[in-house]
Design an enzyme around this catalytic site. Structure first.
Site, short mmCIF file in Angstrom:
data_model
loop_
_atom_site.label_atom_id
_atom_site.label_comp_id
_atom_site.label_asym_id
_atom_site.label_seq_id
_atom_site.Cartn_x
_atom_site.Cartn_y
_atom_site.Cartn_z
N CYS A 147 0.80 -1.00 0.08
CA CYS A 147 0.03 -0.09 0.11
C CYS A 147 0.79 1.24 -0.02
CB CYS A 147 -1.00 -0.10 1.30
SG CYS A 147 -2.08 -1.50 1.14
N ASN A 157 -10.01 -0.94 -1.86
CA ASN A 157 -8.66 -0.76 -1.61
C ASN A 157 -7.82 -1.39 -2.89
OD1 ASN A 157 -6.01 -0.87 -0.87
ND2 ASN A 157 -6.36 -1.79 1.11
N HIS A 213 -3.93 6.81 1.13
CA HIS A 213 -4.07 5.41 0.67
C HIS A 213 -5.67 5.12 1.14
CE1 HIS A 213 -3.99 1.41 -0.27
NE2 HIS A 213 -4.05 1.12 1.01
N1 ACO Z 1 -18.55 -10.23 6.54
C1 ACO Z 1 -19.22 -10.59 7.47
N2 ACO Z 1 -18.71 -10.87 8.68
C2 ACO Z 1 -17.16 -10.83 8.79
C3 ACO Z 1 -16.41 -10.41 7.64
C4 ACO Z 1 -17.12 -10.21 6.35
N3 ACO Z 1 -16.47 -9.93 5.41
N4 ACO Z 1 -15.46 -10.61 7.95
C5 ACO Z 1 -15.20 -10.99 9.33
N5 ACO Z 1 -16.36 -11.23 9.70
C6 ACO Z 1 -16.83 -11.41 10.96
C7 ACO Z 1 -15.75 -12.19 11.77
O1 ACO Z 1 -15.67 -13.23 11.68
C8 ACO Z 1 -16.26 -11.85 13.33
O2 ACO Z 1 -17.10 -12.87 13.66
P1 ACO Z 1 -17.41 -13.25 15.18
O3 ACO Z 1 -17.44 -12.02 15.94
O4 ACO Z 1 -18.30 -14.24 15.00
O5 ACO Z 1 -15.88 -13.80 15.34
C9 ACO Z 1 -16.88 -10.23 13.14
O6 ACO Z 1 -16.98 -10.31 11.74
C10 ACO Z 1 -15.91 -9.35 13.44
O7 ACO Z 1 -14.61 -9.54 13.19
P2 ACO Z 1 -13.38 -8.68 13.26
O8 ACO Z 1 -12.41 -8.86 12.51
O9 ACO Z 1 -13.15 -8.48 14.60
O10 ACO Z 1 -14.14 -7.20 12.54
P3 ACO Z 1 -13.54 -5.82 12.87
O11 ACO Z 1 -14.57 -5.15 13.45
O12 ACO Z 1 -12.18 -5.66 13.37
O13 ACO Z 1 -13.46 -5.40 11.36
C11 ACO Z 1 -11.87 -5.05 9.51
C12 ACO Z 1 -12.59 -6.38 10.40
C13 ACO Z 1 -13.06 -4.38 8.57
C14 ACO Z 1 -10.89 -5.87 8.59
C15 ACO Z 1 -11.27 -4.04 10.55
O14 ACO Z 1 -10.55 -4.80 11.38
C16 ACO Z 1 -10.11 -3.07 9.52
O15 ACO Z 1 -10.83 -2.09 8.98
N6 ACO Z 1 -9.01 -3.22 9.75
C17 ACO Z 1 -8.08 -2.58 9.18
C18 ACO Z 1 -7.71 -3.27 8.15
C19 ACO Z 1 -7.49 -2.61 6.76
O16 ACO Z 1 -7.80 -1.44 6.49
N7 ACO Z 1 -6.88 -3.37 5.85
C20 ACO Z 1 -6.53 -2.79 4.77
C21 ACO Z 1 -5.39 -2.12 4.59
S1 ACO Z 1 -4.26 -3.12 4.44
C22 ACO Z 1 -3.44 -2.52 3.09
O17 ACO Z 1 -3.83 -1.77 2.64
C23 ACO Z 1 -2.19 -3.52 2.65
#
Ligand code: ACO
Length: 331
Positions: free
Chosen positions: A113, A288, A258
């Site tokens: 990224c 992204n 980004h």
């Molecule tokens: N759809 C539905 N449910 C989902 C999904 C999905 N796509 N993905 C995960 N879940 C579920 C999980 O299994 C979990 O279920 P559980 O509570 O029964 O265990 C629940 O949703 C919550 O999961 P978390 O991983 O805790 O979700 P979180 O609120 O942290 O959100 C996310 C996940 C969106 C990825 C968040 O952590 C985030 O935005 N992190 C930043 C990551 C990012 O921006 N990455 C991209 C940058 S990387 C780069 O640019 C190289």
């Protein structure tokens, strides 16, 4: 002192739109879950048979056109991607003949990224030392071939989209205009938080059926950890870059961050006390696009009249590695 500036900008997005609802037909997710946590509504996916260098070619052609140049005018190519056509050679070497040129140097930068930002800084340095005068810097990704569209892969696969963006970097004829400063950082202690194993070079052979069976082909991410570090590092590096040029957040006309996650950028804007509309955002339409996201956003912002001659803009990125950085540009 020679200063470098961006002489032309281009972008290319594949036509195929994939909505959150389309993804929800493939695995257990929902439009609401994706929108709430990431801001993404849809993304573009390249068709079967399309290479990353094909997307890059379209964006590069547009950048060359906007700079009033042809590919024959280029003297160097820097290609940023995490989804190259093949493991090696580098994607610059695949793009070069598609542009109809040969002989000039081509280099790939694998910084995910932050790849475009690192590439821009390298191009800036090459121009400032007088080594090259017309550098194509392109960021392109075909993520859609490398995501697991299953319940196990859903946390990652809802985030990413395909696309390409390109700029031409060359000397500025006005010392007050151009790239003012670049700041690049990394902390490899977080290397395994967001990575694609694919192969393991310590093993002989480096890729086995067993590795494929346990999903080594798919990226793995500890999303909460990415979020936590990103919202600290982004405001920090913005501050560092502004201090280097003696300016304040209020002086910046447009932040081009980004597009990793809308919530990360909203959080960073709030932390800096910057109105949200000063943080450019198009993640809603494209997801992204990793190394392509900054030049795609710049190209759109220019078209929308948000960047004009004299505008102060700031690129900022954070991603796998972790790597992060910022560049300040007087347009
Ligand atoms: N759809 C539905 N449910 C989902 C999904 C999905 N796509 N993905 C995960 N879940 C579920 C999980 O299994 C979990 O279920 P559980 O509570 O029964 O265990 C629940 O949703 C919550 O999961 P978390 O991983 O805790 O979700 P979180 O609120 O942290 O959100 C996310 C996940 C969106 C990825 C968040 O952590 C985030 O935005 N992190 C930043 C990551 C990012 O921006 N990455 C991209 C940058 S990387 C780069 O640019 C190289």
């Amino acid at each position: 002192m020679i200063r470098s500036r961006i002489l032309g900008v281009g972008r290319y997005l594949p036509e195929r739109r994939v909505t959150n609802l389309d993804l929800a037909k493939m695995f257990d997710t929902s439009d609401e879950w994706i929108r709430q946590r990431t801001g993404i509504v849809e993304r573009r996916f390249a068709d079967e048979g399309v290479y990353c260098s094909d997307l890059a070619l379209e964006a590069s052609r547009e950048a060359l056109k906007s700079a009033g140049m042809s590919a024959a005018d280029l003297d160097f190519v820097i290609f940023a991607t995490l989804s190259p056509d093949h493991h090696f050679p580098g994607n610059g070497c695949y793009l070069q003949p598609k542009l109809g040129i040969s002989g000039i140097g081509c280099m790939d930068i694998r910084n995910q990224c932050s790849g475009f930002l690192y590439s821009l800084a390298v191009a800036d340095a090459f121009v400032r030392i007088g080594m090259y005068r017309r550098i194509l810097v392109v960021g392109a990704e075909v993520h859609s071939s490398g995501l697991s569209f299953t319940d196990e892969g859903r946390d990652v696969s809802v985030i990413f989209g395909d696309g390409a963006g390109a700029v031409i970097v060359g000397p500025s004829d006005d010392p007050a205009r151009g790239i003012l400063t670049n700041h690049l950082h990394a902390d490899g202690a977080f290397a395994d938080i967001l990575r694609l194993e694919m192969f393991d070079i310590s093993r002989k052979p480096c890729l086995t059926h067993e590795m494929l069976d346990r999903g080594s082909l798919w990226p793995k991410m500890k999303g909460k950890e990415v979020f936590r570090v990103a919202v600290t590092r982004i405001p920090e590096v913005i501050d560092e870059a502004l201090k280097a040029v003696g300016l304040k957040v209020e002086d910046v006309d447009l932040f081009i961050p980004h597009q990793a996650n809308l919530r990360i950028n909203q959080f960073a804007a709030a932390k800096l006390g910057v109105p949200e509309e000063k943080f450019y955002s198009n993640i809603q339409q494209y997801g992204n696009t990793t190394a392509a996201s900054l030049p795609i956003a710049l190209s759109e912002a220019l078209e929308q009249g948000l960047v004009k001659p004299g505008s102060l803009i700031m690129f900022v990125a954070f991603g796998a590695g972790f790597t992060w950085g910022a560049s300040v540009i007087r347009w």
